[in-house]
Design a protein around this motif. Structure first.
Motif, mmCIF file in Angstrom:
data_model
loop_
_atom_site.group_PDB
_atom_site.id
_atom_site.type_symbol
_atom_site.label_atom_id
_atom_site.label_comp_id
_atom_site.label_asym_id
_atom_site.label_seq_id
_atom_site.Cartn_x
_atom_site.Cartn_y
_atom_site.Cartn_z
ATOM 1 N N ILE A 116 8.487 3.135 -8.675
ATOM 2 C CA ILE A 116 9.892 3.386 -8.333
ATOM 3 C C ILE A 116 10.227 4.864 -8.490
ATOM 4 C CG2 ILE A 116 12.274 2.998 -9.089
ATOM 5 C CD1 ILE A 116 11.415 0.105 -9.739
ATOM 6 N N PHE A 117 9.807 5.454 -9.604
ATOM 7 C CA PHE A 117 10.076 6.881 -9.831
ATOM 8 C C PHE A 117 9.427 7.732 -8.747
ATOM 9 C CE2 PHE A 117 10.675 6.350 -14.705
ATOM 10 C CZ PHE A 117 11.985 5.992 -14.486
ATOM 11 N N TYR A 118 8.204 7.384 -8.373
ATOM 12 C CA TYR A 118 7.500 8.150 -7.347
ATOM 13 C C TYR A 118 8.219 8.061 -6.011
ATOM 14 C CZ TYR A 118 3.711 10.001 -4.502
ATOM 15 O OH TYR A 118 2.973 10.764 -3.641
ATOM 16 N N LEU A 119 8.638 6.860 -5.626
ATOM 17 C CA LEU A 119 9.300 6.684 -4.341
ATOM 18 C C LEU A 119 10.682 7.331 -4.325
ATOM 19 C CD1 LEU A 119 8.334 3.008 -3.417
ATOM 20 C CD2 LEU A 119 7.280 5.137 -2.652
ATOM 21 N N LEU A 120 11.371 7.318 -5.463
ATOM 22 C CA LEU A 120 12.663 7.997 -5.540
ATOM 23 C C LEU A 120 12.508 9.499 -5.345
ATOM 24 C CD1 LEU A 120 14.382 6.106 -8.518
ATOM 25 C CD2 LEU A 120 15.033 6.005 -6.103
ATOM 26 N N ALA A 121 11.372 10.028 -5.815
ATOM 27 C CA ALA A 121 11.133 11.465 -5.683
ATOM 28 C C ALA A 121 10.577 11.849 -4.320
ATOM 29 C CB ALA A 121 10.168 11.925 -6.779
ATOM 30 N N SER A 122 9.746 10.977 -3.734
ATOM 31 C CA SER A 122 9.018 11.343 -2.521
ATOM 32 C C SER A 122 9.464 10.623 -1.261
ATOM 33 C CB SER A 122 7.516 11.093 -2.735
ATOM 34 O OG SER A 122 7.036 11.821 -3.850
ATOM 35 N N GLY A 123 10.210 9.540 -1.403
ATOM 36 C CA GLY A 123 10.644 8.798 -0.227
ATOM 37 C C GLY A 123 9.815 7.563 0.034
ATOM 38 N N ILE A 124 10.304 6.723 0.921
ATOM 39 C CA ILE A 124 9.701 5.420 1.153
ATOM 40 C C ILE A 124 8.455 5.485 2.029
ATOM 41 C CG2 ILE A 124 10.938 4.791 3.275
ATOM 42 C CD1 ILE A 124 11.467 2.037 1.908
ATOM 43 N N ASP A 125 8.163 6.617 2.631
ATOM 44 C CA ASP A 125 7.018 6.721 3.537
ATOM 45 C C ASP A 125 5.697 6.378 2.855
ATOM 46 O OD1 ASP A 125 8.736 7.455 5.525
ATOM 47 O OD2 ASP A 125 8.328 9.608 5.385
ATOM 48 N N ASP A 126 5.628 6.614 1.540
ATOM 49 C CA ASP A 126 4.380 6.372 0.819
ATOM 50 C C ASP A 126 4.308 4.973 0.218
ATOM 51 O OD1 ASP A 126 3.465 8.946 1.326
ATOM 52 O OD2 ASP A 126 4.423 9.766 -0.462
ATOM 53 N N ALA A 127 5.265 4.114 0.519
ATOM 54 C CA ALA A 127 5.356 2.813 -0.146
ATOM 55 C C ALA A 127 4.105 1.962 0.071
ATOM 56 C CB ALA A 127 6.603 2.066 0.316
ATOM 57 N N GLY A 129 0.987 2.895 0.969
ATOM 58 C CA GLY A 129 -0.167 3.478 0.300
ATOM 59 C C GLY A 129 -0.120 3.284 -1.199
ATOM 60 N N ARG A 130 1.068 3.410 -1.775
ATOM 61 C CA ARG A 130 1.228 3.196 -3.217
ATOM 62 C C ARG A 130 0.920 1.750 -3.595
ATOM 63 N NH1 ARG A 130 1.689 6.865 -7.100
ATOM 64 N NH2 ARG A 130 2.967 5.372 -8.227
ATOM 65 N N ALA A 131 1.351 0.816 -2.770
ATOM 66 C CA ALA A 131 1.100 -0.599 -3.052
ATOM 67 C C ALA A 131 -0.393 -0.917 -3.006
ATOM 68 C CB ALA A 131 1.858 -1.477 -2.057
ATOM 69 N N LEU A 132 -1.100 -0.323 -2.031
ATOM 70 C CA LEU A 132 -2.510 -0.621 -1.850
ATOM 71 C C LEU A 132 -3.400 0.057 -2.877
ATOM 72 C CD1 LEU A 132 -2.782 -0.386 2.047
ATOM 73 C CD2 LEU A 132 -2.787 -2.464 0.643
ATOM 74 N N LEU A 133 -2.954 1.213 -3.394
ATOM 75 C CA LEU A 133 -3.823 1.961 -4.300
ATOM 76 C C LEU A 133 -3.357 1.908 -5.759
ATOM 77 C CD1 LEU A 133 -4.818 4.965 -2.000
ATOM 78 C CD2 LEU A 133 -6.178 2.983 -2.640
ATOM 79 N N PRO A 134 -2.403 2.717 -6.191
ATOM 80 C CA PRO A 134 -2.108 2.741 -7.626
ATOM 81 C C PRO A 134 -1.573 1.432 -8.183
ATOM 82 C CG PRO A 134 -0.552 4.107 -6.414
ATOM 83 C CD PRO A 134 -1.630 3.743 -5.461
ATOM 84 N N VAL A 135 -0.698 0.732 -7.442
ATOM 85 C CA VAL A 135 -0.137 -0.504 -7.997
ATOM 86 C C VAL A 135 -1.220 -1.568 -8.120
ATOM 87 C CG1 VAL A 135 1.558 -2.338 -7.685
ATOM 88 C CG2 VAL A 135 2.173 0.019 -7.117
ATOM 89 N N SER A 136 -1.993 -1.776 -7.067
ATOM 90 C CA SER A 136 -3.040 -2.795 -7.136
ATOM 91 C C SER A 136 -4.134 -2.414 -8.128
ATOM 92 C CB SER A 136 -3.640 -3.055 -5.752
ATOM 93 O OG SER A 136 -4.241 -1.896 -5.225
ATOM 94 N N SER A 137 -4.427 -1.129 -8.265
ATOM 95 C CA SER A 137 -5.456 -0.729 -9.227
ATOM 96 C C SER A 137 -4.997 -1.026 -10.653
ATOM 97 C CB SER A 137 -5.804 0.755 -9.069
ATOM 98 O OG SER A 137 -4.724 1.590 -9.414
ATOM 99 N N HIS A 138 -3.716 -0.794 -10.959
ATOM 100 C CA HIS A 138 -3.205 -1.140 -12.286
ATOM 101 C C HIS A 138 -3.340 -2.639 -12.538
ATOM 102 C CE1 HIS A 138 -1.532 2.363 -14.326
ATOM 103 N NE2 HIS A 138 -1.208 2.849 -13.139
ATOM 104 N N ALA A 139 -3.046 -3.453 -11.525
ATOM 105 C CA ALA A 139 -3.202 -4.901 -11.679
ATOM 106 C C ALA A 139 -4.636 -5.260 -12.023
ATOM 107 C CB ALA A 139 -2.766 -5.608 -10.398
ATOM 108 N N LEU A 140 -5.590 -4.601 -11.384
ATOM 109 C CA LEU A 140 -6.996 -4.922 -11.592
ATOM 110 C C LEU A 140 -7.498 -4.416 -12.935
ATOM 111 C CD1 LEU A 140 -8.034 -4.207 -7.925
ATOM 112 C CD2 LEU A 140 -7.989 -6.456 -9.044
ATOM 113 N N TYR A 141 -6.977 -3.268 -13.411
ATOM 114 C CA TYR A 141 -7.297 -2.862 -14.786
ATOM 115 C C TYR A 141 -6.808 -3.947 -15.747
ATOM 116 C CZ TYR A 141 -7.091 1.764 -12.470
ATOM 117 O OH TYR A 141 -7.214 2.819 -11.605
#
Length: 230
Positions: A116-127, A129-141
């Motif tokens: 949320i903090f990242y998207l508030l700072a950078s905009g929704i365009d990266d949503a 990519g963020r879901a596929l990489l950092p969010v899912s990687s945290h789930a897998l850790y």
């Protein structure tokens, strides 16, 4: 802002629901799962403060130390600490797979607020990519951490400590590797990241299968389910 917040939290909720529903036996109380999610979300704030202080003081000067210490060790240790003191001894942690549910909830609470903090700072365009990489990687850790928590909880010998150590060290190494790829490889990093994410998903889903298998074996040993249900 509502759209950005929704986009930031939706991947975490979707992934948490997926892993929650993979439990083949007794589902965990929603209240406990939400509590773990909230604890993970709150960890974002001390992590941000500590990381900012280290960077400003020039204490982190290499890609390795930034990836494996400032990100991997700091973030995964705090998740591990929360799980150990709020879940590990709890009565509801009564199956091998439960460790995965609570660890994933904690990890995705952290990842969702960070997202949320990242998207508030950078905009929704990266949503996406963020879901596929950092969010899912945290789930897998979280899956890997929770699997070893479950092994440590239910194994009946001196290996308890070994598996609790694994529950911290393995996620730290995975998290550090992920960050190191992003920091060190500035061009065409996706050629390395995509195979790494495929490996993470393979590892995570394998741990899910093994946790359910171990719970089946435990129930069979205690004559709580028919052998044909293995």
């Amino acid at each position: 802002m509502f759209v950005l917040i929704s986009a930031g939290i939706a991947p975490g909720i979707a992934l948490l629901s997926y892993f929650y529903l993979r439990d083949q036996y007794e589902a965990e109380p929603i209240g406990m799962v939400i509590r773990s999610f909230i604890f993970g979300a709150l960890l974002v704030f001390p992590v941000m403060v500590i990381q900012y202080a280290f960077i400003e003081e020039g204490l982190i000067v290499t890609a390795f130390s930034e990836a494996f210490l400032l990100s991997g060790l700091l973030e995964e240790f705090l998740k591990w600490f929360i799980l150990f003191y709020t879940v590990y001894q709890h009565a509801h942690f009564n199956e091998h797979y439960d460790g995965i549910v609570y660890a994933v909830a904690t990890s995705l609470g952290f990842a969702s607020i960070e997202n949320i903090f990242y998207l508030l700072a950078s905009g929704i365009d990266d949503a996406i990519g963020r879901a596929l990489l950092p969010v899912s990687s945290h789930a897998l850790y979280g899956v890997v951490m929770g699997y070893y928590f479950g092994r440590g909880k239910f194994i009946e010998n001196k290996s308890k400590v070994k598996f609790l150590i694994f529950s911290l060290i393995v996620p730290v190494l995975l998290h550090g590797t992920y960050d190191y790829i992003l920091i060190k490889i500035t061009q065409k990093w996706f050629y390395v990241m995509i195979p790494f994410m495929i490996f993470l998903w393979w590892l995570g889903l394998r741990k899910v299968k093994l946790a359910n298998k171990r719970q089946t074996e435990l129930l069979m040993k205690n004559n709580q389910i028919p052998t044909s249900e293995q």
